[in-house]
Enzyme design. Structure first.
Site, PDB file in Angstrom:
ATOM      1  N   ARG A  64       0.863  -1.172   0.000  1.00  0.00           N
ATOM      2  CA  ARG A  64       0.000   0.000   0.000  1.00  0.00           C
ATOM      3  C   ARG A  64       0.903   1.225   0.000  1.00  0.00           C
ATOM      4  NH1 ARG A  64      -1.892   0.845   5.661  1.00  0.00           N
ATOM      5  NH2 ARG A  64      -0.581   2.677   5.662  1.00  0.00           N
TER       6      ARG A  64
ATOM      7  N   HIS B 249      -3.431   4.507   4.659  1.00  0.00           N
ATOM      8  CA  HIS B 249      -4.509   3.518   4.732  1.00  0.00           C
ATOM      9  C   HIS B 249      -5.798   4.105   4.142  1.00  0.00           C
ATOM     10  CE1 HIS B 249      -7.349   0.619   6.274  1.00  0.00           C
ATOM     11  NE2 HIS B 249      -7.975   1.583   6.891  1.00  0.00           N
TER      12      HIS B 249
ATOM     13  N   TYR C 258       4.016   5.682  11.778  1.00  0.00           N
ATOM     14  CA  TYR C 258       4.408   4.288  12.011  1.00  0.00           C
ATOM     15  C   TYR C 258       5.270   3.667  10.920  1.00  0.00           C
ATOM     16  CZ  TYR C 258       0.237   3.671   9.049  1.00  0.00           C
ATOM     17  OH  TYR C 258      -0.686   3.749   8.038  1.00  0.00           O
TER      18      TYR C 258
HETATM   19  C1  LIG Z   1     -14.319  -5.547  12.223  1.00  0.00           C
HETATM   20  C2  LIG Z   1     -13.560  -4.305  11.950  1.00  0.00           C
HETATM   21  N1  LIG Z   1     -12.628  -3.885  12.832  1.00  0.00           N
HETATM   22  C3  LIG Z   1     -11.937  -2.749  12.611  1.00  0.00           C
HETATM   23  C4  LIG Z   1     -12.146  -2.023  11.477  1.00  0.00           C
HETATM   24  C5  LIG Z   1     -11.370  -0.731  11.242  1.00  0.00           C
HETATM   25  N2  LIG Z   1     -10.449  -0.924  10.122  1.00  0.00           N
HETATM   26  C6  LIG Z   1     -10.772  -0.530   8.876  1.00  0.00           C
HETATM   27  S1  LIG Z   1      -9.636  -0.968   7.776  1.00  0.00           S
HETATM   28  C7  LIG Z   1      -8.640  -1.654   8.942  1.00  0.00           C
HETATM   29  C8  LIG Z   1      -7.347  -2.298   8.526  1.00  0.00           C
HETATM   30  C9  LIG Z   1      -7.562  -3.352   7.485  1.00  0.00           C
HETATM   31  O1  LIG Z   1      -6.363  -3.936   7.105  1.00  0.00           O
HETATM   32  P1  LIG Z   1      -6.297  -5.054   6.024  1.00  0.00           P
HETATM   33  O2  LIG Z   1      -7.304  -6.118   6.297  1.00  0.00           O
HETATM   34  O3  LIG Z   1      -4.887  -5.479   5.917  1.00  0.00           O
HETATM   35  O4  LIG Z   1      -6.769  -4.351   4.673  1.00  0.00           O
HETATM   36  P2  LIG Z   1      -6.174  -3.038   3.969  1.00  0.00           P
HETATM   37  O5  LIG Z   1      -7.011  -1.878   4.430  1.00  0.00           O
HETATM   38  O6  LIG Z   1      -4.753  -2.894   4.317  1.00  0.00           O
HETATM   39  O7  LIG Z   1      -6.389  -3.258   2.511  1.00  0.00           O
HETATM   40  C10 LIG Z   1      -9.220  -1.522  10.206  1.00  0.00           C
HETATM   41  C11 LIG Z   1      -8.611  -1.975  11.452  1.00  0.00           C
HETATM   42  C12 LIG Z   1     -13.126  -2.484  10.578  1.00  0.00           C
HETATM   43  N3  LIG Z   1     -13.407  -1.823   9.449  1.00  0.00           N
HETATM   44  N4  LIG Z   1     -13.803  -3.624  10.826  1.00  0.00           N
END
Ligand SMILES: Cc1ncc(C[n+]2csc(CCOP(=O)(O)OP(=O)(O)O)c2C)c(N)n1
Lengths: 326, 385
Positions: free
Chosen positions: B279, B283, B292
């Site tokens: 990425r 985010h 970080y």
């Molecule tokens: C159940 C839940 N917990 C927390 C969040 C908050 N949140 C949104 S995106 C994210 C990180 C997601 O990381 P990843 O699965 O690696 O996907 P990426 O966004 O990096 O593509 C978090 C913690 C959420 N959307 N859903």
């Protein structure tokens, strides 16, 4: 005396810092709580000062967060866990409802689970889905849990201290749209017990009961009503379970009228509980039926409609007028 | 004030155990376990299990998809900065993973995305402006999932992997030969729902491909905070194959996803594809990666840019000429302009829309609240008159 002006977010941060300093068994856990300091920066700087063993970045797994916090509590720790947003608590809901809430009773009181679950909640920040919900009634309905929500910096600081010290599991709802509101905080004198309501503004014609994000709206409504010659009392509930019904009763016996205001849907909401109890307790004092103002029985709408969905000054004042018209 | 700890018990061991430190990084994305068909330098390489033979036109098509997707993404990021969108989740750096997998799909396949699959949506023919409604706050989705077999974006992490599995179970029951693909991130791999999706899909031999874009981060948490084994290896424990592919190599992503989809169609069950990618941006637009993440890390990944790598190949092999690139640039600009104008022209939602579709069969309480709300709104209009 150490009175300072600070935001609710900062007060929570200071409170968690104090909790970590005071008791080596206190732990902070959650997604992104470490280096990032949480998406709202409530845990900012805590990992830097207390280390990764005390301020723990967890895997992205809410059931895991609460479930392991239960285990840590069984081992004598006092975990304070962060759920990133209201809408993401549901993967953990099973652990909270079937385990956290019931273990004390199941063990005939032998087990204590001093776990605090912090949840930034409520709308008004223009977020996407699942980031603006008010699920407090879903937790308050569950015996074994205590549910609180501060509305100002001083309560944020002190209620968090008290929640960490409580031997019962506490669901600590943080009104996210008020995080940046500043207020006075005296870090040396405790304002009162955790589950006691507070009169946020005294009045004699009608009582507005609210908690968390809606206290500010109710204070504004009371000020506006004052200009029209109406004296409105605002009661900040602070705790949604247990509820300080004595304080509500005292106020209603004085004013004779009650309007309950919350962001959550009215249907099966905390307003229903308060209305029913107060009708029982104050039947002969009431000059009007207890009214409720809150969200609708519809999914929380997209951001561009949330101002219509959330109770604002007009809707609160409308209810005040309706009550006074009886 | 004193705080009494309930932790009066003594540790059972006198020798203090060293507490679990962050484990060593999971194996880097390289070596024989990483499927690669196009190197970061733009050289074609062979892989014994995955081959691909594309015409010059198809290669240019993949390049065009990636460029336009990146342009769309950049426009959305800019629109967020200008206050036109409340939030944006950028896919910058993940174009190859999305276009490669997206172009492997057949029309009758079904896609269950997260909130970042703008490139996959592009491949499905979803108008990109439709993706912006929820980020602007005018709706919660804005497209009919069944028009393009592209489900609504899912924000709750991991939930959609179970929906994909169930959908795939339905496909199998129907005797159809289409496949289903579920997208999720490395962070999502920690969710119980994802583990349950793996279990169900294996047990019921569901025709589903789990496409994990391991972009190294879940907001501020690196992959090591989610797993101690490379993610693709997880599949083995559930009883189906896992493959790690160079997520910045569009050819490898296409070949590997195609093969996994075919396997599903043949009735051989699920596959986990881990696209090892990065990425490059934040985010979301609310995030601040400087808190970080080291700058050098991004710089190292920039050298593996998925678009640049295909461009180098196209140019070296003389598969595309200057006119192609110029025309594409113009097309990109036009797309940006169209998106910009479409967002600004998006109508404000009707206030009563709050109550629309709360139930399929209606509900008297909703009707009552709707009527009250309408009357209340109307009272302001009267006052205003
Ligand atoms: C159940 C839940 N917990 C927390 C969040 C908050 N949140 C949104 S995106 C994210 C990180 C997601 O990381 P990843 O699965 O690696 O996907 P990426 O966004 O990096 O593509 C978090 C913690 C959420 N959307 N859903």
């Amino acid at each position: 005396m150490a009175v300072e002006k600070m935001s609710i977010a900062k007060a929570l941060n200071e409170s968690l810092r104090k909790a970590l300093e005071t008791d080596p068994k206190v732990l902070i856990m959650g997604e992104d709580v470490g280096k990032l300091g949480g998406v709202f920066r409530i845990t900012d700087g805590l990992q830097k000062d207390f280390g990764e063993d005390r301020v723990i970045d967890t895997p992205l797994a809410e059931s895991g967060i609460v479930g392991t916090a239960i285990g840590l509590a069984l081992r004598g720790y006092r975990p304070v866990v962060e759920i990133q947003f209201d809408g993401f608590v549901f993967p953990a809901y099973d652990q909270i409802v079937t385990q956290l809430a019931k273990m004390h009773a199941r063990s005939l009181g032998k087990i204590k689970l001093p776990v605090v679950v912090r949840i930034p909640y409520g709308g008004g920040i223009g977020a996407v889905e699942h980031h603006s919900e008010s699920p407090e009634a879903l937790f308050a309905h569950v015996a074994g849990l205590k549910v609180v929500s501060p509305s100002n910096a001083s309560d944020a600081y002190w209620m968090m201290q008290q929640a960490v010290q409580s031997d019962d599991p506490i669901i600590f709802f943080e009104p996210k749209r008020r995080y940046w509101d500043k207020g006075e905080l005296d870090t040396e004198s405790i304002p009162g017990p955790l589950h006691k309501a507070a009169v946020a503004r005294a009045g004699s014609d009608l009582t507005l009961v609210a908690y968390g994000p809606m206290v500010k709206v109710c204070l504004e409504a009371a000020a506006a009503a004052q200009e029209e010659g109406k004296s409105v009392e605002v009661l900040d509930l602070r705790s949604m379970s247990p509820i300080d019904f004595d304080a509500v009763q005292t106020s209603v016996e004085k004013t004779g009228r009650l309007v309950v205001v919350h962001e959550a849907p009215v249907f099966y909401g905390s307003g229903a509980e308060i209305a029913a109890r107060i009708t029982e307790r104050c039947f002969y004092h009431l000059e009007a039926p207890v009214l409720r103002v809150g969200g609708y029985h519809a999914p929380y709408p997209p951001a561009r409609l949330e101002d219509e969905y959330l109770p604002g000054l007009d809707r609160v004042l409308d209810a005040v007028d309706r009550s006074l018209a009886y | 004030m004193t705080v009494e700890s309930t932790a009066a018990r003594k540790p059972r061991r006198s020798s203090k155990r060293t507490s679990a430190k962050t484990p060593a990084k999971t194996p880097e994305g390289s070596g024989p376990q990483l499927v690669q068909l196009l190197t970061p330098e733009g050289e074609r390489v062979e892989h014994p299990d995955f081959e691909i033979d594309l015409s010059a036109e198809e290669l240019r098509g993949l390049y065009r998809d990636m460029v336009l997707t990146r342009r769309f993404d950049a426009e959305a990021t800019a629109l967020q900065r200008q206050g036109e969108l409340g939030l944006w989740a950028s896919l910058l750096g993940q174009e190859a993973a999305q276009i490669g997998s997206g172009r492997a799909l057949r029309d009758d396949d079904y896609v269950f995305p997260t909130y970042r699959e703008h490139g996959v949506a592009w491949c499905r023919g979803v108008d990109p402006t439709n993706l912006l409604g929820m980020f602007r706050g005018v709706n919660h989705g804005g497209w009919d999932p069944n028009t393009n077999n592209f489900h609504l974006y899912t924000i709750v992490i991991g939930s959609q992997t179970l929906h994909a599995t169930g959908y795939a179970m339905g496909v199998a029951k129907d005797g159809a030969d289409s496949a289903v693909i579920a997208y999720f991130g490395d962070g999502a791999s920690s969710q119980g729902d994802v583990a349950e999706a793996f279990t169900f899909s294996a047990v019921y031999n569901a025709p589903v491909v789990f496409f994990c874009q391991n972009n190294q981060w879940a907001i501020s948490e690196p992959t090591e905070k989610q797993t101690r084994v490379p993610l693709y290896q997880r599949a083995q424990g559930f009883g189906f194959p896992g493959i790690r592919v160079d997520g910045n190599d569009v050819l490898a992503c296409l070949a590997v996803t195609r093969s996994a989809l075919e396997r599903a169609r043949r009735g051989e069950g699920p596959t986990l594809v881990e696209a090892f990618t990065y990425r490059m941006g934040a985010h979301t637009t609310s995030d601040d990666p400087t808190k970080y993440r080291a700058d050098e890390e991004r710089a190292a990944w920039e050298a593996k840019d998925p678009i640049l790598r295909l461009r180098t190949y196209l140019e070296k092999q003389e598969l595309a000429d200057a006119a192609f690139f110029t025309a594409l640039e113009e097309e990109s600009e036009a797309l940006g302009k169209r998106v910009r104008e479409a967002v600004r022209a998006m109508p404000e939602p009707d206030r009563l829309a709050i109550f629309d579709h709360a139930y399929a069969d209606g509900n008297p309480l909703v009707d009552e609240e709707r009527a009250q709300f309408a009357a209340y709104q109307a009272s302001f209009a009267e006052e205003g008159n």
